[in-house]
Scaffold this motif. Structure first.
Motif, PDB file in Angstrom:
ATOM      1  N   VAL A 442      55.004  22.563  96.624  1.00  0.00           N
ATOM      2  CA  VAL A 442      54.281  22.242  97.853  1.00  0.00           C
ATOM      3  C   VAL A 442      53.384  21.036  97.625  1.00  0.00           C
ATOM      4  N   GLU A 443      52.663  20.653  98.678  1.00  0.00           N
ATOM      5  CA  GLU A 443      51.747  19.521  98.611  1.00  0.00           C
ATOM      6  C   GLU A 443      50.309  20.006  98.548  1.00  0.00           C
ATOM      7  N   TYR A 444      49.467  19.219  97.880  1.00  0.00           N
ATOM      8  CA  TYR A 444      48.052  19.536  97.705  1.00  0.00           C
ATOM      9  C   TYR A 444      47.197  18.390  98.239  1.00  0.00           C
ATOM     10  N   ASN A 445      45.931  18.696  98.474  1.00  0.00           N
ATOM     11  CA  ASN A 445      44.960  17.652  98.770  1.00  0.00           C
ATOM     12  C   ASN A 445      44.625  16.907  97.475  1.00  0.00           C
ATOM     13  N   PRO A 451      45.299  23.081  99.367  1.00  0.00           N
ATOM     14  CA  PRO A 451      46.437  22.451 100.056  1.00  0.00           C
ATOM     15  C   PRO A 451      46.119  22.111 101.513  1.00  0.00           C
ATOM     16  N   THR A 455      51.066  23.505 103.946  1.00  0.00           N
ATOM     17  CA  THR A 455      51.297  24.281 102.727  1.00  0.00           C
ATOM     18  C   THR A 455      50.821  25.712 102.911  1.00  0.00           C
ATOM     19  N   TRP A 509      63.680  17.592  96.626  1.00  0.00           N
ATOM     20  CA  TRP A 509      62.388  18.036  97.159  1.00  0.00           C
ATOM     21  C   TRP A 509      61.303  17.972  96.097  1.00  0.00           C
ATOM     22  N   ARG A 588      46.158  16.455  88.999  1.00  0.00           N
ATOM     23  CA  ARG A 588      47.316  16.444  89.880  1.00  0.00           C
ATOM     24  C   ARG A 588      47.986  17.817  89.909  1.00  0.00           C
ATOM     25  N   GLY A 590      51.347  19.884  92.382  1.00  0.00           N
ATOM     26  CA  GLY A 590      52.305  19.726  93.456  1.00  0.00           C
ATOM     27  C   GLY A 590      53.629  19.112  93.083  1.00  0.00           C
ATOM     28  N   ARG A 591      54.450  18.902  94.079  1.00  0.00           N
ATOM     29  CA  ARG A 591      55.871  18.641  93.895  1.00  0.00           C
ATOM     30  C   ARG A 591      56.211  17.229  93.435  1.00  0.00           C
ATOM     31  N   THR A 592      55.232  16.319  93.419  1.00  0.00           N
ATOM     32  CA  THR A 592      55.541  14.949  93.012  1.00  0.00           C
ATOM     33  C   THR A 592      54.893  14.540  91.696  1.00  0.00           C
ATOM     34  N   ARG A 596      55.530  21.178  87.220  1.00  0.00           N
ATOM     35  CA  ARG A 596      56.593  21.521  88.162  1.00  0.00           C
ATOM     36  C   ARG A 596      57.938  21.627  87.445  1.00  0.00           C
TER      37      ARG A 596
END
Length: 626
Positions: A442-445, A451, A455, A509, A588, A590-592, A596
């Motif tokens: 998922v994405e985070y702030n 998130p 999210t 993704w 950091r 999340g998905r990027t 992970r």
């Protein structure tokens, strides 16, 4: 019994193995792919192996025997016995040591009364591990030659008390020429099914597992019962720390409230994204499963947690715990006033980040008492207390279950993902705990911890799927995690529990790491629970990661890792090189950019709004100690 395609045991190049027909054959710790992944059904064999020490130019010790149990002897098995010929009667000391490189560290002992001559002794209470070393001492035993001379089990040029449990430094030992005879007999279930899988199916007799949790446990957790009736009003509290109350999520993604969603005051209002997410998905699951909800059915929600609170600060006796119980009573009173049946079948638990701090106390961050290994125990105790206190209010007999996520924000806290691993452990130990959502896809702030709204809604959707399975279908929804691993030469095969097969590597993704290892790593960790903790890449590297079946991953390594090396998944990403409890320069998740991996299943549910998230199940963060 067929011959094994193996040659010699490490550390014992002249070792001999005897099969049940007393035929000898040379062996080694390597098992060929064909042996593991052939084309015939599971077969139970009685294996009768005898191993002896031999003269060597390396530092070995009389009475010691080396083997890699994962490849020669199973860790678990039935009918396990030791057969040994003793020169005299008395106490025989059977001890197991772990070879840590410089010393033999005592791990387990057994004192057995023996008689003169041949003895067959029970060993079912021993579970052997890779790189274990055995010592047999006490009474005199026969040489392998079977002559009249007995041997007392002196360790090289030094004498050690046979009953001692002290560690033995290798440098204190000198080469020995002693060779004693013994055999270990056991029943082993061999699996060589088609399709490249380690075992053909999850069955309770698959008892040759090499690490927790066993397949017996997996089988006992999975349910498959017919749909059952539910009450007209359900209360599903959201409890935990800041994520449980939607902190920093921003404006809600819900433009109108979910029609069956109510607060504890029976008000149909717009609610935060995670609660709304599990209410909408519960309703969607009922539709997809052709399940008719009760007339005028309602799901009540409430928020009982607070930001920055550890599991201890949320346990029984705290004001937050008392607020949650008060909300249960309020909801029960509301249902009574409406003449509706009422229950609390589950609560959603979204907590754990604070426990990456020092004992949950922000002022002590990085310097206080950090005890993450207590997390699973504390969570199970919290669930015990909630069950007692909630059942006293509702009168229900069904357990109050815990639906939760697995953290993936350990990098911003400068920690090894021990809390995440404890959460997985809890979900495999207690049928009331369902790990419904991993958090690295998922994405985070910007803070790497909280998130955005979409999210939160995705989290809620996963919670809703698990809630329906647990409440209506009475199924324990298990996540993707390793149920068995098998070392084959310089490769390791990992078979996973998979909710919806087949497994898939998804690099569209979740952004792949530059190393191309799909989220897997080989690392060495020292002083994990202290401010001097370090993590470093192993000198043995992963050279290839591939799927070999719908539930099995093959990882090829550059060689044999040192004992204690950790094969990990999700121990990577920006900031993963810091695990001593201090904030890394970059934070950091999340998905990027975060910790992970790319391994997921093929579940086809979608978020009902805009298909923003395909609700795949992603593999949990885990470690396997090699």
């Amino acid at each position: 019994m067929s011959k094994l395609d193996i040659t010699s045991i490490p550390g014992n190049p002249m070792a001999t193995i005897y099969d049940s027909n007393n035929e000898t054959e040379s062996i080694s710790a390597k098992i060929t792919d064909k042996m593991l992944f052939g084309n015939f059904d599971p077969v139970v064999e009685n294996k009768n192996y005898g191993v002896s020490t031999q003269a060597s130019t390396t530092n070995t010790a009389s009475g010691f025997v080396y083997w890699v149990s994962g490849n020669v002897f199973p860790e678990a098995g039935t009918g396990k016995t030791l057969t040994i010929r003793c020169f005299s009667a008395g106490n025989l000391y059977f001890k197991v040591y772990t070879d840590n490189g410089t010393s033999y560290v005592h791990r387990a002992s057994k004192t057995i009364a023996v008689t003169t001559g041949l003895n067959t002794l029970p060993l079912d209470d021993f579970a052997f591990q890779k790189n274990d070393v055995i010592f047999i001492g006490g009474v005199q035993v026969y040489f392998i030659a079977g002559g009249a001379e007995g041997y007392t089990g002196l360790l090289g040029s030094n004498t050690y008390a046979a009953s001692s449990t002290a560690s033995i430094t290798k440098s204190s030992l000198s080469p020995s020429t002693a060779a004693i005879e013994f055999r270990i007999n056991y029943d082993n279930t061999s699996y060589e099914p088609t399709g490249g899988r380690v075992v053909s199916e999850l069955k309770s007799d698959n008892n040759d597992d090499l690490h927790w949790p066993s397949m017996k446990l997996v089988n006992s957790l999975i349910g498959n019962n017919a749909a059952k009736p539910i009450t007209e009003v359900l209360l599903i509290p959201s409890y935990g720390q800041s994520l449980s109350i939607g902190t920093d999520g921003g404006a809600s993604t819900f433009t109108t409230p979910v029609d069956i969603a109510f607060t504890t005051g029976n008000v149909n209002s717009n609610i935060q994204d995670m609660n709304g997410g599990y209410v909408e998905m519960f309703k969607e699951m009922a539709k997809q499963n052709n399940y008719t909800l009760p007339t005028d059915f309602k799901i009540m929600t409430c928020l009982g947690g607070a930001g920055g609170k550890s599991i201890t600060e949320l346990s029984k006796g705290s004001s937050y715990y008392n607020t949650l119980i008060s909300n249960v009573q309020t909801a029960k009173n509301t249902a009574n006033s409406l003449g509706k049946s009422f229950s609390v079948p589950a609560f959603c638990w979204t907590q754990g980040e604070e426990d990456y701090r020092a004992g949950g106390v922000a002022a002590n961050y990085g310097t206080g008492n950090y005890v993450p290994t207590e997390y699973a125990t504390k969570l199970i105790k919290l669930i015990d207390d909630l069950n007692t206190d909630i059942k006293a209010i509702t009168g229900q007999t069904d357990d109050v279950k815990c639906i939760m996520y697995q953290l993936a924000s350990h990098n911003p806290y400068g920690r090894y993902p021990r809390i995440a691993i404890e959460q997985l452990k809890a979900a495999t130990l207690d049928k009331r705990i369902i790990l419904a959502k991993t958090m690295y896809d998922v994405e985070y702030n910007a803070d790497g911890v909280h998130p955005p709204n979409k999210t939160y809604r995705n989290m809620g959707n996963h919670y809703g799927i698990a809630l329906f399975d647990a409440i209506v279908k009475n199924e324990h929804r298990l996540p993707i995690y390793p149920i068995k691993s098998t070392v084959v030469g310089s490769s390791i095969y990992i078979q996973f529990q998979v909710p919806v097969k087949p497994l898939v590597f998804d690099e569209a993704w979740v952004s792949p790491l530059a190393d191309g290892k799909k989220g897997f790593s080989l690392v060495n960790v020292a002083n994990e629970y202290s401010t001097t903790a370090t993590i470093a890449a192993s000198s043995t590297t992963i050279t290839n990661v591939e799927l070999v079946s719908s539930d099995t991953v093959k990882i090829t390594m550059s060689g044999t890792p040192a004992a204690g090396t950790r094969l990990t998944y999700g121990v990577n990403g920006v900031g993963s090189d810091v695990i001593n409890g201090t904030y890394p320069t970059l934070r950091r998740s999340g998905r990027t950019e975060g910790a992970r991996g790319n391994l997921r299943d093929s579940q086809t549910y979608f978020n009902p709004v805009g298909n923003y998230f395909n609700l795949y199940n992603w593999a949990t963060i885990f470690e396997i100690i090699l």
